[in-house]
Design a protein around this motif. Structure first.
Motif, PDB file in Angstrom:
ATOM      1  N   MET A 154     -21.431  -8.121 -10.212  1.00 40.75           N
ATOM      2  CA  MET A 154     -22.359  -8.249  -9.082  1.00 40.75           C
ATOM      3  C   MET A 154     -23.780  -8.443  -9.605  1.00 40.75           C
ATOM      4  O   MET A 154     -24.256  -7.668 -10.425  1.00 40.75           O
ATOM      5  CB  MET A 154     -22.290  -6.989  -8.208  1.00 40.75           C
ATOM      6  CG  MET A 154     -23.286  -6.983  -7.061  1.00 40.75           C
ATOM      7  SD  MET A 154     -23.167  -5.464  -6.101  1.00 40.75           S
ATOM      8  CE  MET A 154     -24.507  -5.700  -4.943  1.00 40.75           C
ATOM      9  N   ARG A 155     -24.438  -9.474  -9.131  1.00 36.42           N
ATOM     10  CA  ARG A 155     -25.816  -9.748  -9.537  1.00 36.42           C
ATOM     11  C   ARG A 155     -26.750  -9.356  -8.388  1.00 36.42           C
ATOM     12  O   ARG A 155     -26.575  -9.824  -7.254  1.00 36.42           O
ATOM     13  CB  ARG A 155     -25.992 -11.224  -9.885  1.00 36.42           C
ATOM     14  CG  ARG A 155     -25.206 -11.656 -11.118  1.00 36.42           C
ATOM     15  CD  ARG A 155     -25.268 -13.164 -11.310  1.00 36.42           C
ATOM     16  NE  ARG A 155     -26.601 -13.642 -11.606  1.00 36.42           N
ATOM     17  CZ  ARG A 155     -27.070 -13.831 -12.851  1.00 36.42           C
ATOM     18  NH1 ARG A 155     -26.300 -13.586 -13.907  1.00 36.42           N
ATOM     19  NH2 ARG A 155     -28.297 -14.285 -13.054  1.00 36.42           N
ATOM     20  N   PRO A 156     -27.742  -8.538  -8.660  1.00 34.08           N
ATOM     21  CA  PRO A 156     -28.650  -8.119  -7.590  1.00 34.08           C
ATOM     22  C   PRO A 156     -29.591  -9.242  -7.176  1.00 34.08           C
ATOM     23  O   PRO A 156     -29.926 -10.126  -7.969  1.00 34.08           O
ATOM     24  CB  PRO A 156     -29.428  -6.976  -8.249  1.00 34.08           C
ATOM     25  CG  PRO A 156     -29.459  -7.347  -9.693  1.00 34.08           C
ATOM     26  CD  PRO A 156     -28.107  -7.968  -9.967  1.00 34.08           C
ATOM     27  N   VAL A 157     -30.044  -9.178  -5.933  1.00 35.52           N
ATOM     28  CA  VAL A 157     -31.060 -10.111  -5.435  1.00 35.52           C
ATOM     29  C   VAL A 157     -32.428  -9.502  -5.718  1.00 35.52           C
ATOM     30  O   VAL A 157     -32.743  -8.395  -5.263  1.00 35.52           O
ATOM     31  CB  VAL A 157     -30.897 -10.362  -3.928  1.00 35.52           C
ATOM     32  CG1 VAL A 157     -32.036 -11.241  -3.409  1.00 35.52           C
ATOM     33  CG2 VAL A 157     -29.548 -11.012  -3.647  1.00 35.52           C
ATOM     34  N   ILE A 158     -33.226 -10.217  -6.509  1.00 34.67           N
ATOM     35  CA  ILE A 158     -34.548  -9.726  -6.897  1.00 34.67           C
ATOM     36  C   ILE A 158     -35.615 -10.584  -6.231  1.00 34.67           C
ATOM     37  O   ILE A 158     -35.747 -11.773  -6.514  1.00 34.67           O
ATOM     38  CB  ILE A 158     -34.726  -9.774  -8.433  1.00 34.67           C
ATOM     39  CG1 ILE A 158     -33.613  -8.992  -9.136  1.00 34.67           C
ATOM     40  CG2 ILE A 158     -36.103  -9.240  -8.811  1.00 34.67           C
ATOM     41  CD1 ILE A 158     -33.543  -7.521  -8.780  1.00 34.67           C
ATOM     42  N   GLY A 159     -36.353  -9.984  -5.325  1.00 38.47           N
ATOM     43  CA  GLY A 159     -37.439 -10.691  -4.663  1.00 38.47           C
ATOM     44  C   GLY A 159     -38.659 -10.771  -5.555  1.00 38.47           C
ATOM     45  O   GLY A 159     -39.124  -9.750  -6.074  1.00 38.47           O
TER      46      GLY A 159
END
Length: 244
Positions: free
Chosen positions: A1-6
């Motif tokens: 799982m790859r996190p969403v980084i704003g």
């Protein structure tokens, strides 16, 4: 799982090839590359005056990066502009300040770099020296003129901090340096994790390791050394975002 980084965006005036002046919403590609390389999916959050959709975008993010840029407007920490203050963008700073506060309130993992670190300090009730010359001590040169991806001076890590652990529990690293403002009084619930030889605050963090401020530019250092341990900062942050 790859996190969403704003990644919070900036803005600038620019002339295109047809010499038409345009406002640009942008972010340095180095941040995007650093996030991608170390396990995250970047999401650019652009500045637009009155854009309330940015709050919805932050809700979708697992973590946030506040990047470098112009000087922080001193009105945000109750001071009038002094002669050595550099370029500022008040509307952009209000946008970033509000979103920083929002991200903190939502307990999002936040990595704040250079101006981003200074903005985090201000958002947590701290303040800044508008120029290094205003400190009551002699300062090193912190605005390097050589290739900004190259190390410029030493940074001394404090034992038992999260950054010290992330960087292999080493006592000293060499970093680049691209600023003329710095932390004066530390914001609420922050602890210093590293300093330079002249005792300037080079990084801070909260006690949970959820929020971290870095005064140098680790994303730029990956250009001259792709295997740099600066990768470990982004790896840690991406892992923290997954776990949050």
């Amino acid at each position: 799982m790859r996190p969403v980084i704003g990644i919070l965006g900036a803005r600038a005036d620019q002339l295109d090839p047809l010499f038409i002046k345009k406002d640009r919403a942008y972010e340095n590609e180095r941040y995007v590359r650093a996030v991608c390389k170390n396990g995250g999916n970047p999401l650019l959050i652009p500045y637009c005056k009155g854009f309330k959709g940015a709050y919805d975008l932050i809700k979708q993010c697992d973590g946030l990066i506040f990047s470098g840029g112009k000087d922080v407007d001193p009105r945000l920490y109750g001071e009038e502009p002094q002669p050595l203050l550099g370029p500022i963008d008040y509307d952009l700073d209000l946008f970033l300040y509000d979103l920083m506060r929002y991200g903190i309130e939502m307990n999002k993992p936040i990595l704040a770099i250079c101006k981003g670190m200074q903005m985090m300090n201000v958002a947590l009730g701290g303040n800044l020296y508008q120029d290094l010359s205003l400190r009551n001590c002699e300062s090193l040169l912190h605005l390097q003129t050589e290739d900004k991806s190259l190390p410029h001076h030493e940074v001394f890590l404090k034992e038992h901090t999260k950054l010290w652990e992330i960087l292999d529990r080493t006592s000293k690293i060499h970093t680049n340096s691209l600023h003329h403002q710095c932390v004066k009084d530390l914001g609420k619930d922050l602890i210093i994790s590293s300093t330079s030889e002249d005792q300037l605050v080079e990084s801070f963090e909260d006690r949970e390791g959820l929020r971290m401020g870095i005064q140098w530019h680790p994303e730029e250092m990956l250009l001259s050394d792709p295997q740099s341990r600066m990768n470990q900062i982004f790896q840690y942050f991406n892992e923290k975002a997954i776990a949050a």
